[in-house]
Design a protein around this motif. Sequence first.
Motif, PDB file in Angstrom:
ATOM      1  N   LEU A   1       0.834  -1.198   0.000  1.00 21.58           N
ATOM      2  CA  LEU A   1       0.000   0.000   0.000  1.00 21.58           C
ATOM      3  C   LEU A   1       0.871   1.251   0.000  1.00 21.58           C
ATOM      4  CD1 LEU A   1      -2.704  -0.966   2.641  1.00 21.58           C
ATOM      5  CD2 LEU A   1      -3.103  -0.493   0.223  1.00 21.58           C
ATOM      6  N   PRO A   2       0.379   2.344  -0.578  1.00 21.33           N
ATOM      7  CA  PRO A   2       1.125   3.605  -0.448  1.00 21.33           C
ATOM      8  C   PRO A   2       1.213   3.990   1.023  1.00 21.33           C
ATOM      9  CG  PRO A   2      -0.656   3.801  -2.073  1.00 21.33           C
ATOM     10  CD  PRO A   2      -0.827   2.486  -1.376  1.00 21.33           C
ATOM     11  N   PRO A   3       2.304   4.602   1.417  1.00 17.06           N
ATOM     12  CA  PRO A   3       2.446   4.992   2.829  1.00 17.06           C
ATOM     13  C   PRO A   3       1.328   5.950   3.259  1.00 17.06           C
ATOM     14  CG  PRO A   3       4.509   5.314   1.632  1.00 17.06           C
ATOM     15  CD  PRO A   3       3.470   4.972   0.627  1.00 17.06           C
ATOM     16  N   GLN A   4       0.852   5.763   4.493  1.00 17.16           N
ATOM     17  CA  GLN A   4      -0.164   6.673   5.031  1.00 17.16           C
ATOM     18  C   GLN A   4       0.508   7.979   5.436  1.00 17.16           C
ATOM     19  OE1 GLN A   4      -2.239   4.607   8.179  1.00 17.16           O
ATOM     20  NE2 GLN A   4      -3.826   3.973   6.747  1.00 17.16           N
ATOM     21  N   GLY A   5      -0.249   9.055   5.385  1.00 13.29           N
ATOM     22  CA  GLY A   5       0.261  10.339   5.836  1.00 13.29           C
ATOM     23  C   GLY A   5       0.907  11.156   4.737  1.00 13.29           C
ATOM     24  N   ASP A   6       0.988  10.634   3.525  1.00 11.92           N
ATOM     25  CA  ASP A   6       1.528  11.386   2.400  1.00 11.92           C
ATOM     26  C   ASP A   6       0.544  11.249   1.247  1.00 11.92           C
ATOM     27  OD1 ASP A   6       3.132  12.860   0.713  1.00 11.92           O
ATOM     28  OD2 ASP A   6       4.938  11.661   1.037  1.00 11.92           O
ATOM     29  N   GLN A   7       0.451  12.263   0.438  1.00 14.82           N
ATOM     30  CA  GLN A   7      -0.495  12.257  -0.667  1.00 14.82           C
ATOM     31  C   GLN A   7       0.069  11.477  -1.856  1.00 14.82           C
ATOM     32  OE1 GLN A   7      -1.411  16.133  -2.185  1.00 14.82           O
ATOM     33  NE2 GLN A   7      -2.832  15.355  -3.719  1.00 14.82           N
ATOM     34  N   LEU A   8      -0.718  10.516  -2.361  1.00 17.76           N
ATOM     35  CA  LEU A   8      -0.336   9.757  -3.546  1.00 17.76           C
ATOM     36  C   LEU A   8      -0.630  10.605  -4.776  1.00 17.76           C
ATOM     37  CD1 LEU A   8       0.611   7.094  -4.879  1.00 17.76           C
ATOM     38  CD2 LEU A   8      -1.787   6.360  -4.814  1.00 17.76           C
ATOM     39  N   LEU A   9       0.425  10.918  -5.527  1.00 16.19           N
ATOM     40  CA  LEU A   9       0.259  11.718  -6.743  1.00 16.19           C
ATOM     41  C   LEU A   9       0.102  10.856  -7.985  1.00 16.19           C
ATOM     42  CD1 LEU A   9       2.984  14.462  -6.135  1.00 16.19           C
ATOM     43  CD2 LEU A   9       0.520  14.591  -5.680  1.00 16.19           C
ATOM     44  N   ALA A  10       0.870   9.753  -8.043  1.00 19.69           N
ATOM     45  CA  ALA A  10       0.872   8.935  -9.256  1.00 19.69           C
ATOM     46  C   ALA A  10       1.446   7.557  -8.963  1.00 19.69           C
ATOM     47  CB  ALA A  10       1.704   9.617 -10.348  1.00 19.69           C
ATOM     48  N   GLY A  11       1.331   6.703  -9.944  1.00 17.97           N
ATOM     49  CA  GLY A  11       1.972   5.400  -9.920  1.00 17.97           C
ATOM     50  C   GLY A  11       2.684   5.197 -11.243  1.00 17.97           C
ATOM     51  N   MET A  12       3.746   4.409 -11.231  1.00 19.86           N
ATOM     52  CA  MET A  12       4.430   4.121 -12.491  1.00 19.86           C
ATOM     53  C   MET A  12       5.124   2.771 -12.419  1.00 19.86           C
ATOM     54  SD  MET A  12       7.689   6.644 -12.705  1.00 19.86           S
ATOM     55  CE  MET A  12       8.964   6.677 -11.487  1.00 19.86           C
ATOM     56  N   VAL A  13       5.255   2.157 -13.585  1.00 19.35           N
ATOM     57  CA  VAL A  13       5.959   0.887 -13.732  1.00 19.35           C
ATOM     58  C   VAL A  13       7.215   1.169 -14.532  1.00 19.35           C
ATOM     59  CG1 VAL A  13       5.890  -1.423 -14.751  1.00 19.35           C
ATOM     60  CG2 VAL A  13       3.864  -0.506 -13.613  1.00 19.35           C
ATOM     61  N   THR A  14       8.350   0.771 -13.960  1.00 18.42           N
ATOM     62  CA  THR A  14       9.627   0.981 -14.631  1.00 18.42           C
ATOM     63  C   THR A  14      10.304  -0.357 -14.909  1.00 18.42           C
ATOM     64  OG1 THR A  14      10.807   1.167 -12.523  1.00 18.42           O
ATOM     65  CG2 THR A  14      10.012   3.227 -13.519  1.00 18.42           C
ATOM     66  N   LEU A  15      11.264  -0.322 -15.788  1.00 20.62           N
ATOM     67  CA  LEU A  15      12.091  -1.482 -16.097  1.00 20.62           C
ATOM     68  C   LEU A  15      13.402  -1.293 -15.354  1.00 20.62           C
ATOM     69  CD1 LEU A  15      12.566  -4.040 -17.745  1.00 20.62           C
ATOM     70  CD2 LEU A  15      13.323  -2.609 -19.629  1.00 20.62           C
ATOM     71  N   ASP A  16      13.714  -2.218 -14.443  1.00 25.78           N
ATOM     72  CA  ASP A  16      14.883  -2.067 -13.584  1.00 25.78           C
ATOM     73  C   ASP A  16      15.711  -3.350 -13.548  1.00 25.78           C
ATOM     74  OD1 ASP A  16      14.583   0.664 -12.336  1.00 25.78           O
ATOM     75  OD2 ASP A  16      12.647  -0.191 -11.782  1.00 25.78           O
ATOM     76  N   ALA A  17      16.886  -3.253 -12.961  1.00 21.07           N
ATOM     77  CA  ALA A  17      17.755  -4.422 -12.781  1.00 21.07           C
ATOM     78  C   ALA A  17      17.113  -5.359 -11.758  1.00 21.07           C
ATOM     79  CB  ALA A  17      19.140  -3.995 -12.310  1.00 21.07           C
ATOM     80  N   ALA A  18      17.266  -6.659 -11.973  1.00 20.09           N
ATOM     81  CA  ALA A  18      16.646  -7.660 -11.096  1.00 20.09           C
ATOM     82  C   ALA A  18      17.175  -7.600  -9.671  1.00 20.09           C
ATOM     83  CB  ALA A  18      16.839  -9.060 -11.673  1.00 20.09           C
ATOM     84  N   ARG A  19      18.348  -7.056  -9.478  1.00 16.23           N
ATOM     85  CA  ARG A  19      18.918  -6.997  -8.127  1.00 16.23           C
ATOM     86  C   ARG A  19      18.193  -5.991  -7.245  1.00 16.23           C
ATOM     87  NH1 ARG A  19      21.886  -4.055 -11.412  1.00 16.23           N
ATOM     88  NH2 ARG A  19      22.806  -2.096 -10.787  1.00 16.23           N
ATOM     89  N   GLY A  20      17.288  -5.206  -7.827  1.00 11.48           N
ATOM     90  CA  GLY A  20      16.514  -4.237  -7.053  1.00 11.48           C
ATOM     91  C   GLY A  20      17.098  -2.848  -7.170  1.00 11.48           C
ATOM     92  N   ALA A  21      16.235  -1.887  -7.070  1.00 12.57           N
ATOM     93  CA  ALA A  21      16.663  -0.491  -7.179  1.00 12.57           C
ATOM     94  C   ALA A  21      16.046   0.287  -6.025  1.00 12.57           C
ATOM     95  CB  ALA A  21      16.220   0.086  -8.517  1.00 12.57           C
ATOM     96  N   SER A  22      16.778   1.283  -5.547  1.00 11.01           N
ATOM     97  CA  SER A  22      16.243   2.121  -4.482  1.00 11.01           C
ATOM     98  C   SER A  22      15.498   3.323  -5.059  1.00 11.01           C
ATOM     99  CB  SER A  22      17.364   2.593  -3.559  1.00 11.01           C
ATOM    100  OG  SER A  22      18.322   3.314  -4.304  1.00 11.01           O
ATOM    101  N   ARG A  23      15.722   3.594  -6.331  1.00  3.50           N
ATOM    102  CA  ARG A  23      15.048   4.682  -7.039  1.00  3.50           C
ATOM    103  C   ARG A  23      14.581   4.140  -8.387  1.00  3.50           C
ATOM    104  NH1 ARG A  23      14.122   9.116  -4.436  1.00  3.50           N
ATOM    105  NH2 ARG A  23      14.326  10.410  -6.265  1.00  3.50           N
ATOM    106  N   PRO A  24      13.491   4.657  -8.918  1.00  2.81           N
ATOM    107  CA  PRO A  24      13.027   4.174 -10.219  1.00  2.81           C
ATOM    108  C   PRO A  24      13.995   4.568 -11.332  1.00  2.81           C
ATOM    109  CG  PRO A  24      11.628   5.973  -9.419  1.00  2.81           C
ATOM    110  CD  PRO A  24      12.598   5.660  -8.338  1.00  2.81           C
ATOM    111  N   SER A  25      14.089   3.686 -12.323  1.00  3.33           N
ATOM    112  CA  SER A  25      14.937   4.006 -13.476  1.00  3.33           C
ATOM    113  C   SER A  25      14.191   4.980 -14.377  1.00  3.33           C
ATOM    114  CB  SER A  25      15.278   2.732 -14.250  1.00  3.33           C
ATOM    115  OG  SER A  25      14.154   2.296 -14.987  1.00  3.33           O
ATOM    116  N   SER A  26      14.880   5.467 -15.381  1.00  2.31           N
ATOM    117  CA  SER A  26      14.251   6.391 -16.325  1.00  2.31           C
ATOM    118  C   SER A  26      13.489   5.640 -17.414  1.00  2.31           C
ATOM    119  CB  SER A  26      15.317   7.285 -16.958  1.00  2.31           C
ATOM    120  OG  SER A  26      16.261   6.479 -17.647  1.00  2.31           O
ATOM    121  N   MET A  27      13.519   4.288 -17.352  1.00  2.00           N
ATOM    122  CA  MET A  27      12.819   3.478 -18.355  1.00  2.00           C
ATOM    123  C   MET A  27      11.388   3.217 -17.885  1.00  2.00           C
ATOM    124  SD  MET A  27      15.921   0.934 -19.387  1.00  2.00           S
ATOM    125  CE  MET A  27      15.011   0.181 -20.701  1.00  2.00           C
TER     126      MET A  27
END
Length: 182
Positions: free
Chosen positions: A148-174
């Motif tokens: 779930l999106p964290p409570q207490g902050d406003q959800l502006l958007a959602g997005m699906v990115t293509l990232d490395a399988a090892r995991g990313a701490s920030r979304p890629s530009s893809m």
Amino acid sequence: MGLAATLACAIVAAEAYSILIHRSAIYRRHLTHLTAEFHRISREMAVTTGKIDSMREQLVRSERLRQILSASDLRLLKLAPPKPDRSSSGLVAISRNSKSAVLDAAGLSPLPEDKVYELWWILAHGGPVKAAAFRAGADGRAIVAAELPPQGDQLLAGMVTLDAARGASRPSSMVELKGAAD
């Protein structure tokens, strides 16, 4: 007469031995064929079992999506590709009452082993938060349980990115899919 009986016994024994050798060879061939057939069927069964397990998981996720869609606090995010030439799409259903969020995406491309798709929440104050990592099926479809999106902050958007399988701490530009919250 004793010699003739001994000779007759020897001939019968030799003939019986020849028949046993011949039948033994036939049984060995049958056994080899049956063993190969057993292994083929075992492999098919393993593949079929994997497909059944995958279908069961898909059914559980579909049921979870159905429950969220019937929740009184349902919130939907429609996701579309950033470039209109792509035919992929997605829908994120969120229900705090059900304590669940589910992404239903279609038209995604198969990925190499070193890549995954990741769903991100874009928040007003907290920045992007990873909600799920997943792979699409061979048909380009994915139904994925998400955090779930964290409570207490406003959800502006959602997005699906293509990232490395090892995991990313920030979304890629893809960015594969994106959509603004209502």
